[in-house]
Design an enzyme around this catalytic site. Sequence first.
Site, PDB file in Angstrom:
ATOM      1  N   ARG A 124       3.255 -34.795  11.989  1.00 51.27           N
ATOM      2  CA  ARG A 124       4.106 -35.601  13.021  1.00 51.27           C
ATOM      3  C   ARG A 124       4.576 -36.825  12.314  1.00 51.27           C
ATOM      4  NH1 ARG A 124       3.958 -36.186  18.865  1.00 51.27           N
ATOM      5  NH2 ARG A 124       1.841 -36.978  18.537  1.00 51.27           N
ATOM      6  N   LYS A 189     -10.416 -31.401  13.513  1.00 55.14           N
ATOM      7  CA  LYS A 189      -9.343 -30.790  13.357  1.00 55.14           C
ATOM      8  C   LYS A 189      -9.259 -29.601  12.406  1.00 55.14           C
ATOM      9  CE  LYS A 189      -4.272 -31.817  12.993  1.00 55.14           C
ATOM     10  NZ  LYS A 189      -3.289 -32.941  13.135  1.00 55.14           N
ATOM     11  N   ARG A 324      -6.100 -40.162  21.666  1.00 52.12           N
ATOM     12  CA  ARG A 324      -7.428 -40.230  21.308  1.00 52.12           C
ATOM     13  C   ARG A 324      -8.388 -40.266  22.331  1.00 52.12           C
ATOM     14  NH1 ARG A 324      -4.798 -39.008  17.742  1.00 52.12           N
ATOM     15  NH2 ARG A 324      -4.185 -39.782  15.523  1.00 52.12           N
TER      16      ARG A 324
HETATM   17  P1  ATP Z   1      -1.363 -36.913  16.990  1.00 51.94           P
HETATM   18  O1  ATP Z   1      -2.331 -37.205  17.958  1.00 51.94           O
HETATM   19  O2  ATP Z   1      -0.412 -37.998  16.950  1.00 51.94           O
HETATM   20  O3  ATP Z   1      -0.738 -35.488  16.795  1.00 51.94           O
HETATM   21  P2  ATP Z   1      -2.687 -36.752  14.499  1.00 51.94           P
HETATM   22  O4  ATP Z   1      -3.762 -37.831  13.614  1.00 51.94           O
HETATM   23  O5  ATP Z   1      -3.447 -35.451  14.663  1.00 51.94           O
HETATM   24  O6  ATP Z   1      -2.241 -37.360  15.600  1.00 51.94           O
HETATM   25  P3  ATP Z   1      -0.506 -35.287  13.169  1.00 51.94           P
HETATM   26  O7  ATP Z   1       0.709 -35.702  12.862  1.00 51.94           O
HETATM   27  O8  ATP Z   1      -0.698 -34.192  14.393  1.00 51.94           O
HETATM   28  O9  ATP Z   1      -1.446 -36.248  13.515  1.00 51.94           O
HETATM   29  O10 ATP Z   1      -1.167 -34.582  11.942  1.00 51.94           O
HETATM   30  C1  ATP Z   1      -1.254 -35.306  10.643  1.00 51.94           C
HETATM   31  C2  ATP Z   1      -2.801 -35.662  10.418  1.00 51.94           C
HETATM   32  O11 ATP Z   1      -3.643 -34.614  10.535  1.00 51.94           O
HETATM   33  C3  ATP Z   1      -2.932 -36.275   9.014  1.00 51.94           C
HETATM   34  O12 ATP Z   1      -2.429 -37.708   9.354  1.00 51.94           O
HETATM   35  C4  ATP Z   1      -4.203 -36.244   8.860  1.00 51.94           C
HETATM   36  O13 ATP Z   1      -5.075 -37.225   9.567  1.00 51.94           O
HETATM   37  C5  ATP Z   1      -4.613 -34.778   9.371  1.00 51.94           C
HETATM   38  N1  ATP Z   1      -4.587 -33.754   8.264  1.00 51.94           N
HETATM   39  C6  ATP Z   1      -3.804 -33.601   7.110  1.00 51.94           C
HETATM   40  N2  ATP Z   1      -4.182 -32.298   6.719  1.00 51.94           N
HETATM   41  C7  ATP Z   1      -5.212 -31.995   7.354  1.00 51.94           C
HETATM   42  C8  ATP Z   1      -6.050 -30.609   7.333  1.00 51.94           C
HETATM   43  N3  ATP Z   1      -5.763 -29.832   6.082  1.00 51.94           N
HETATM   44  N4  ATP Z   1      -6.975 -30.381   8.227  1.00 51.94           N
HETATM   45  C9  ATP Z   1      -7.046 -31.207   9.296  1.00 51.94           C
HETATM   46  N5  ATP Z   1      -6.452 -32.352   9.253  1.00 51.94           N
HETATM   47  C10 ATP Z   1      -5.407 -32.694   8.529  1.00 51.94           C
HETATM   48  C1  BTN Z   2       0.319 -31.870  12.547  1.00 51.54           C
HETATM   49  O1  BTN Z   2      -1.043 -31.598  12.913  1.00 51.54           O
HETATM   50  O2  BTN Z   2       0.895 -32.898  12.839  1.00 51.54           O
HETATM   51  C2  BTN Z   2       1.025 -30.535  12.296  1.00 51.54           C
HETATM   52  C3  BTN Z   2       0.613 -30.154  10.685  1.00 51.54           C
HETATM   53  C4  BTN Z   2       1.518 -28.902  10.646  1.00 51.54           C
HETATM   54  C5  BTN Z   2       1.491 -28.573   9.161  1.00 51.54           C
HETATM   55  C6  BTN Z   2       2.306 -27.064   9.059  1.00 51.54           C
HETATM   56  S1  BTN Z   2       1.954 -26.421   7.484  1.00 51.54           S
HETATM   57  C7  BTN Z   2       3.283 -25.326   7.973  1.00 51.54           C
HETATM   58  C8  BTN Z   2       4.437 -26.166   8.123  1.00 51.54           C
HETATM   59  N1  BTN Z   2       5.086 -26.808   7.178  1.00 51.54           N
HETATM   60  C9  BTN Z   2       4.790 -28.062   7.237  1.00 51.54           C
HETATM   61  O3  BTN Z   2       5.212 -28.866   6.261  1.00 51.54           O
HETATM   62  N2  BTN Z   2       4.294 -28.453   8.366  1.00 51.54           N
HETATM   63  C10 BTN Z   2       3.810 -27.183   8.932  1.00 51.54           C
END
Ligand code: ATP
Ligand code: BTN
Length: 327
Positions: A124, A189, A324
């Site tokens: 996101r 996560k 969070r």
């Molecule tokens: P929100 O609560 O706003 O959704 P979020 O930190 O989970 O917060 P997202 O945009 O949902 O943000 O997910 C992107 C985030 O996920 C990255 O900033 C990183 O911290 C985490 N991330 C990226 N790749 C992975 C992965 N392969 N496995 C777990 N976490 C990952």
């Molecule tokens: C998140 O946690 O914010 C979302 C992560 C979503 C990752 C998937 S991987 C397949 C698809 N292609 C992308 O570039 N993002 C989503």
Amino acid sequence: MNAAEYQLLRVLADGQFHSGEVLAGQLAVTRAAIWKRIQKLNQIPGIDIQSVHGKGYRLPTPLDLLDADAILARIEPSLRSRLPQLQLLPVVHSTNEFLLNQCNPVLHGGQACVAEHQTAGRGRRGRQWVSVFGKNVCLSLAWRFDLAMADLAGLSIAVGVTVARVLSAQGLYAHGLKWPNDVHVQGKKLAGILVEASGEMEGPCLAVLGIGLNLQLPASAAGDIDQPWTDLAACLSPLPDRNRLVGDLLEALLNTCIQYQQQGLAPFLETWKEYDIYMGKQVDLLMGDNMVTGIYAGLSDQGGLVLDGPGGRKTWYSGEVSLRGKT
Ligand code: ATP
Ligand code: BTN
């Protein structure tokens, strides 16, 4: 990764030694060309082909490569007709971006894309999603909804429920959902969901549902992840077959799109409660530099987060808010 490199990788995927000479004969090229291809392949995160004098080349562990037939075989035939296109890509920037750019705007049914690796996987608000070649699920499904854009607000909640259910069916039990789009296991996560939509405000809209799920993410590749993370290998044994898992996810997503079109978010909200990890707990909501603390009181009918905070009960929408809390 070009077609020739991918062809070579498919031969090496068994994890056995293959001599340069035999590979050259098999692929009708010189040994030098094989060596060059190996160098290129080794630049991709997750690929580490070893070269042993007198034995040849091999991957340290076999790769469970994606296979379109094996994926489609998991999808019930009547649903398969709702998926005219499944594209399997070795390496792509982002499967979501790919579908948003390529998708037929008058699509009937779905179009899916699954990749071995993304070089610019996205989360996101411009955040990054990390993956390594062949060890994750990077899956997107594009679906045309005859709904107004505002009605798609709860779609990522419905997709979260879908992913959680598929993981339960694989035998995982320790996972839960964090509003609005994450699958967690004990505060770490495991998977993320990104729904991106385009179209008319009043509809129809094209939604791309993207799922990133870690199967075996090496710590060496996870340096850019700025929060606790985990992979399926750490929580489930034996690890499910990757193609079956992708097929099961795709089948469940197709069903979810059909149901969401007809009934909206309502049928998914009860199941969300079963997986919700923060119900009744104290949480912080982050909005840029601002933070609001309160007690998490579940989801509204539209999929917003209901918080009992300093000014009383209020519903927050996911656009600019991050949740969070402590599990
Ligand atoms: P929100 O609560 O706003 O959704 P979020 O930190 O989970 O917060 P997202 O945009 O949902 O943000 O997910 C992107 C985030 O996920 C990255 O900033 C990183 O911290 C985490 N991330 C990226 N790749 C992975 C992965 N392969 N496995 C777990 N976490 C990952
Ligand atoms: C998140 O946690 O914010 C979302 C992560 C979503 C990752 C998937 S991987 C397949 C698809 N292609 C992308 O570039 N993002 C989503």
